[in-house]
Every structure is written in C-alpha cells, then in structure tokens.
Design an enzyme around this catalytic site. Structure first.
Site, PDB file in Angstrom:
ATOM      1  N   GLN A 243       0.817  -1.233   0.000  1.00  0.00           N
ATOM      2  CA  GLN A 243       0.000   0.000   0.000  1.00  0.00           C
ATOM      3  C   GLN A 243       0.839   1.267   0.000  1.00  0.00           C
ATOM      4  O   GLN A 243       0.501   2.231  -0.681  1.00  0.00           O
ATOM      5  CB  GLN A 243      -0.967  -0.005   1.181  1.00  0.00           C
ATOM      6  CG  GLN A 243      -2.276  -0.671   0.808  1.00  0.00           C
ATOM      7  CD  GLN A 243      -3.271  -0.728   1.946  1.00  0.00           C
ATOM      8  OE1 GLN A 243      -2.987  -0.260   3.044  1.00  0.00           O
ATOM      9  NE2 GLN A 243      -4.417  -1.311   1.690  1.00  0.00           N
TER      10      GLN A 243
ATOM     11  N   ASP B  16       1.955   2.243  -3.491  1.00  0.00           N
ATOM     12  CA  ASP B  16       0.919   2.245  -4.527  1.00  0.00           C
ATOM     13  C   ASP B  16       0.792   3.649  -5.143  1.00  0.00           C
ATOM     14  O   ASP B  16      -0.025   4.470  -4.737  1.00  0.00           O
ATOM     15  CB  ASP B  16      -0.402   1.791  -3.889  1.00  0.00           C
ATOM     16  CG  ASP B  16      -1.508   1.599  -4.912  1.00  0.00           C
ATOM     17  OD1 ASP B  16      -1.326   2.031  -6.068  1.00  0.00           O
ATOM     18  OD2 ASP B  16      -2.544   1.033  -4.543  1.00  0.00           O
TER      19      ASP B  16
HETATM   20  P1  NAD Z   1      -9.529   1.924 -11.939  1.00  0.00           P
HETATM   21  O1  NAD Z   1      -8.801   3.222 -12.143  1.00  0.00           O
HETATM   22  O2  NAD Z   1      -9.011   0.698 -12.610  1.00  0.00           O
HETATM   23  O3  NAD Z   1     -11.081   2.125 -12.358  1.00  0.00           O
HETATM   24  C1  NAD Z   1     -11.875   3.140 -11.748  1.00  0.00           C
HETATM   25  C2  NAD Z   1     -13.205   2.600 -11.370  1.00  0.00           C
HETATM   26  O4  NAD Z   1     -14.017   2.454 -12.542  1.00  0.00           O
HETATM   27  C3  NAD Z   1     -13.205   1.232 -10.693  1.00  0.00           C
HETATM   28  O5  NAD Z   1     -13.819   1.349  -9.419  1.00  0.00           O
HETATM   29  C4  NAD Z   1     -14.014   0.351 -11.646  1.00  0.00           C
HETATM   30  O6  NAD Z   1     -14.787  -0.620 -10.968  1.00  0.00           O
HETATM   31  C5  NAD Z   1     -14.904   1.379 -12.326  1.00  0.00           C
HETATM   32  N1  NAD Z   1     -15.509   0.950 -13.596  1.00  0.00           N
HETATM   33  C6  NAD Z   1     -14.992   0.175 -14.589  1.00  0.00           C
HETATM   34  N2  NAD Z   1     -15.884   0.012 -15.572  1.00  0.00           N
HETATM   35  C7  NAD Z   1     -17.004   0.711 -15.221  1.00  0.00           C
HETATM   36  C8  NAD Z   1     -18.266   0.942 -15.828  1.00  0.00           C
HETATM   37  N3  NAD Z   1     -18.586   0.407 -17.012  1.00  0.00           N
HETATM   38  N4  NAD Z   1     -19.153   1.724 -15.179  1.00  0.00           N
HETATM   39  C9  NAD Z   1     -18.870   2.264 -13.969  1.00  0.00           C
HETATM   40  N5  NAD Z   1     -17.695   2.071 -13.344  1.00  0.00           N
HETATM   41  C10 NAD Z   1     -16.768   1.307 -13.953  1.00  0.00           C
HETATM   42  O7  NAD Z   1      -9.718   1.623 -10.405  1.00  0.00           O
HETATM   43  P2  NAD Z   1      -8.771   1.916  -9.166  1.00  0.00           P
HETATM   44  O8  NAD Z   1      -9.125   3.192  -8.563  1.00  0.00           O
HETATM   45  O9  NAD Z   1      -7.361   1.692  -9.581  1.00  0.00           O
HETATM   46  O10 NAD Z   1      -9.256   0.772  -8.166  1.00  0.00           O
HETATM   47  C11 NAD Z   1      -9.478  -0.557  -8.643  1.00  0.00           C
HETATM   48  C12 NAD Z   1      -9.728  -1.505  -7.486  1.00  0.00           C
HETATM   49  O11 NAD Z   1      -8.563  -1.704  -6.720  1.00  0.00           O
HETATM   50  C13 NAD Z   1     -10.802  -1.035  -6.514  1.00  0.00           C
HETATM   51  O12 NAD Z   1     -11.511  -2.159  -6.082  1.00  0.00           O
HETATM   52  C14 NAD Z   1     -10.010  -0.478  -5.375  1.00  0.00           C
HETATM   53  O13 NAD Z   1     -10.728  -0.462  -4.162  1.00  0.00           O
HETATM   54  C15 NAD Z   1      -8.878  -1.469  -5.346  1.00  0.00           C
HETATM   55  N6  NAD Z   1      -7.695  -0.949  -4.697  1.00  0.00           N
HETATM   56  C16 NAD Z   1      -7.091  -1.722  -3.749  1.00  0.00           C
HETATM   57  C17 NAD Z   1      -5.955  -1.254  -3.117  1.00  0.00           C
HETATM   58  C18 NAD Z   1      -5.272  -2.085  -2.087  1.00  0.00           C
HETATM   59  O14 NAD Z   1      -5.859  -2.980  -1.551  1.00  0.00           O
HETATM   60  N7  NAD Z   1      -4.024  -1.823  -1.801  1.00  0.00           N
HETATM   61  C19 NAD Z   1      -5.425  -0.022  -3.441  1.00  0.00           C
HETATM   62  C20 NAD Z   1      -6.068   0.742  -4.430  1.00  0.00           C
HETATM   63  C21 NAD Z   1      -7.191   0.258  -5.053  1.00  0.00           C
END
Ligand code: NAD
Length: 403
Positions: free
Chosen positions: A152, A155
């Site tokens: 984390q 990240d």
């Molecule tokens: P991302 O930038 O890949 O995408 C942004 C968001 O767009 C996502 O929430 C995705 O579900 C959504 N999305 C995709 N297609 C869609 C559609 N057709 N309509 C509406 N929404 C849509 O996402 P991100 O911010 O990089 O996060 C991705 C995942 O990783 C999330 O589940 C987040 O909670 C998780 N995450 C985990 C950690 C960790 O555990 N260390 C850290 C960061 C993010």
C-alpha cells in the site's frame, strides 16, 4: 554515455556486491521531468533527508523540483547534491527515480545495469522499453505494483489517482456556472448542485469526498457492488444496477451487451439531471468503457460540466477530446490529461513516499542491493531486466506474440 555496471554484476543477476550505504554509497539520481505539462518531481526534500541518513548519495538535476515548489536550496539543505547537467547527474548513478517513463533519448544516457523506477506506461512506450532491453537497463514499472496490503505504501497509482480525483472535482466546480452548496440568503434560496461520479475507485472516491465538502448533492455509480458501501460511507447516493461486475483482483470485468444496455439507460438518466459529471471508469489494459453518448450529452442542462478522467484511455464520454476542453450542446467537456500534475506539491510528496518505500525493498539491511528480485512486489513490477522484457503482455506487444 556512462560506464556500464557490468563490474557489479554476477551471473547476470544485478548488483551483487554493489555495496550500499556502509561502504560505497548507492547513488540515486532524480532527473528533471521534461514531458510537456509535467510539474511533478520524483522525490522531495523530506524523503531526500531520510535517504541520505540511510547512507544513499542523492543527486537532483538542477531545477528538477522547481515547478512542484521544491527549489534546489531545499534539496541541498536535505543533503542532496544539485547537478548542473544530465551527464553529471547520471555519472555513476545506480538508481534513477522518475515520474514519467523515460524516452529513448533518456535511455541512451544511462549506463548498462542502471535501475530505473517510475511509471512506464508500457503500451505507449514500446520504443523506449525495447531500448532498455537492448541496453540492459533494469526497469520497475510502478503501475504493476500489486495491490496487496504490504504494497500500500508503494501504490503510486492510488496516490496519484487521489490527486487526480481531487483536481477533477475542483475543476468541475470551477467551471460550473452554479454554486455547489445550498444557500439560504436574503437574496433567495439557492438549490445545491448535483454532482455525479461514474467509477468509484480511488479517484472517484476522492472526487466524491471533495464534491461533498463543497456542499453538492453527490451521486455515484460503479459496476463493482463493493464500491456502494464506500460511496455511502462518504455520504453520497449509490446508484444501484442489478449487475455485479467485480472481476479479478478487485478490478472491474467487461460487461455483456445486455448489461451494458441496462447500465446505459440508468447512467443516462443520472447524467441528464447532473450539473457536474466526473468520470473515472477504467478497465486495466483496455480502452475506457463508453458511459456517456453524445445523445446523453444533448440531454444535459446547458452549463453542465463533464470532467473525463479517462480521457487518456479513450474517454468515458463519446465527445471527450483528449487533452482539450470543448463545448458541445452547451455542455463543457474537460478532457485534460495528467490532472495530478496540477497539484504538483502534494502529488510529488505522495509519489516520493511511494518510491521511498519501494527502494526499501531493493536494498537490504546492510545497504546492499538485493541480488534477486524474488520479492512478490519486485517480481510483479519488474518490466525489463538483463536484456529481457520480463512483463509478459509487454513482451507480446513487442514481439507480436512470437517467442
Ligand atoms: P480503476 O482506475 O481501474 O477504475 C476506476 C473505477 O471504474 C473502478 O472502481 C471500476 O470498478 C470502475 N468501472 C470500470 N468500468 C465501469 C463501468 N462500465 N461503469 C462504472 N464504473 C466502472 O480503479 P482503481 O481506482 O485503480 O481501483 C481498482 C480496485 O482496486 C478497486 O476495487 C479499489 O478499491 C482497489 N484498490 C485496492 C488497493 C489495495 O488494496 N491496496 C489499493 C487501491 C485500489
């Protein structure tokens, strides 16, 4: 061109015996970012102070931090050496910290065996990746750091998405002809604006929190049901659709055509009633999903604003033009790219912390560079090493899938 690090390599594995802080300090170099519009810098004085305390020699290219409001003298006070030329910066540098991917010219300035860490944007940067392979540079791509708990603090996708989401909400408010909060004044009552966030990942959640703080009514939608709880916890309304499109690793999967039609209908109605729409929907490695058609834009109120954070990967709105702000049907469409660079002070600070944590994996307790990249995080983010592209999909792009 610099001297290769071959002398420090054993059996093709990097840096064996490359003595760290205790004997010969590891030289970490931070170039000035030259990509147009890039205001960030890969390290900040606070982090430099910690690195120099741990025994690294940190070199910063003259003016590297100026556009992020970290002037050279702050870096000097933190223990870094400011260099007046790229050649002086890189001479003997073992590790190079960057924000944007290196260009072919950047790669040609590096000595063989140099380790480069930063965003690599492989799909759009194949020439430079091939050059790193051929010149035996080692490259770690921060976009491939796995999203496990231990990673984390490294990240960078999340830290920069946080900055992007914040900027998107502020930009939306700044370009909206209405107040965001409800106002009860002697001159009448003002209804609050409605802000809709499509995609409630890291950037989307930050945009929700920012729009809420500005007093708007906030609605949000994401294909992952799990996002609903996070959206509601920020005081926003989650638009429910009978679809759960949570794919592997917490990312979204692609929707079926029927699912897409249903989604389209619900999203269009929400877009039409919003004053500001911020779209952040992405599917890793693919074109961004189309969520707002031009017909939907035509249904919006004149003066409405769409900030399309997915502009770089094709846009969530059909009318978005990457890198531009345009007006269609009286709606302002903002497709500006690299929004984190618009808050360079803090996005650099967070990015620098991510890199500091990443560096800690590369160097053992005695200040010696690790011999093998077996750590899960290092292995996943290793893009190029010892003359090979280690990331399968990028290798396939370069070779057209041939071994
Ligand atoms: P991302 O930038 O890949 O995408 C942004 C968001 O767009 C996502 O929430 C995705 O579900 C959504 N999305 C995709 N297609 C869609 C559609 N057709 N309509 C509406 N929404 C849509 O996402 P991100 O911010 O990089 O996060 C991705 C995942 O990783 C999330 O589940 C987040 O909670 C998780 N995450 C985990 C950690 C960790 O555990 N260390 C850290 C960061 C993010």
């Amino acid at each position: 061109m610099n001297t290769p690090f071959i002398a420090q390599e054993i059996k093709g594995i990097i840096s064996a015996g490359s003595k760290g802080p205790a004997a010969m300090p590891i030289v970490v170099a931070v170039p000035k970012e030259l990509a147009p519009g890039e205001q960030r810098v890969a390290t900040v004085p606070d982090v430099v102070q910690k690195l120099t305390k741990s025994g690294y020699e940190v070199r910063i290219e003259h003016d590297a931090g100026t556009s992020a409001y970290y002037p050279d003298d702050l870096f000097t006070a933190a223990g870094a050496k400011i260099t007046s030329s790229r050649a002086e910066l890189l001479d003997g540098a073992r590790i190079v910290l960057r924000v944007q991917p290196p260009t072919v010219t950047d790669v040609d300035q590096l000595a063989e065996g140099t380790i480069v860490i930063g965003f690599m944007n492989p799909t759009n940067n194949l020439d430079a990746i091939a050059r790193m392979r051929d010149r035996k540079i080692t490259a770690f791509a921060l976009e491939f750091v796995p999203r496990i708990t231990r990673a984390q603090s490294m990240d960078a996708l999340s830290s920069q998405a946080t900055a992007g989401g914040y900027v998107a909400a502020i930009m939306g408010a700044d370009n909206c002809p209405r107040f965001l909060p409800m106002l009860t004044t002697a001159a009448g009552t003002i209804r609050p604006a409605t802000v809709l966030i499509l995609g409630a990942g890291v950037a989307g959640l930050m945009a929700i929190a920012t729009a809420k703080r500005l007093g708007a009514i906030v609605e949000a939608y994401d294909v992952r049901r799990a996002a609903g709880e996070q959206v509601r916890s920020l005081g926003a309304k989650f638009l429910e659709l009978e679809i759960n499109a949570e794919g592997q690793g917490g990312y979204a999967r692609e929707l079926t055509p029927e699912e897409r039609a249903k989604e389209q209908q619900m999203v269009s109605a929400a877009v039409a009633r919003a004053d500001i729409v911020i779209t952040t929907a992405a599917i890793p490695g693919r074109k961004a999903p189309l969520l707002i058609t031009k017909e939907t834009v035509a249904m919006m109120r004149p003066g409405a604003v769409i900030v399309d954070l997915a502009a770089e990967s094709g846009g969530n709105c059909e009318l978005t033009q990457a890198g531009k702000t345009v007006k269609e049907y009286g709606v302002l469409l903002i497709g500006l790219q690299n929004l984190p660079a618009r808050v360079p002070f803090h996005s650099s600070q967070m990015y620098a912390k991510n890199l500091q944590s990443f560096l800690a994996l590369l160097v053992d307790n005695d200040g010696v560079l690790v011999k093998e990249f077996t750590d899960e995080i290092l292995a996943a983010s290793l893009l190029v090493h010892a003359g090979e592209v280690r990331h399968g999909p990028t290798r396939d792009l370069l070779t057209g899938g041939k071994p």
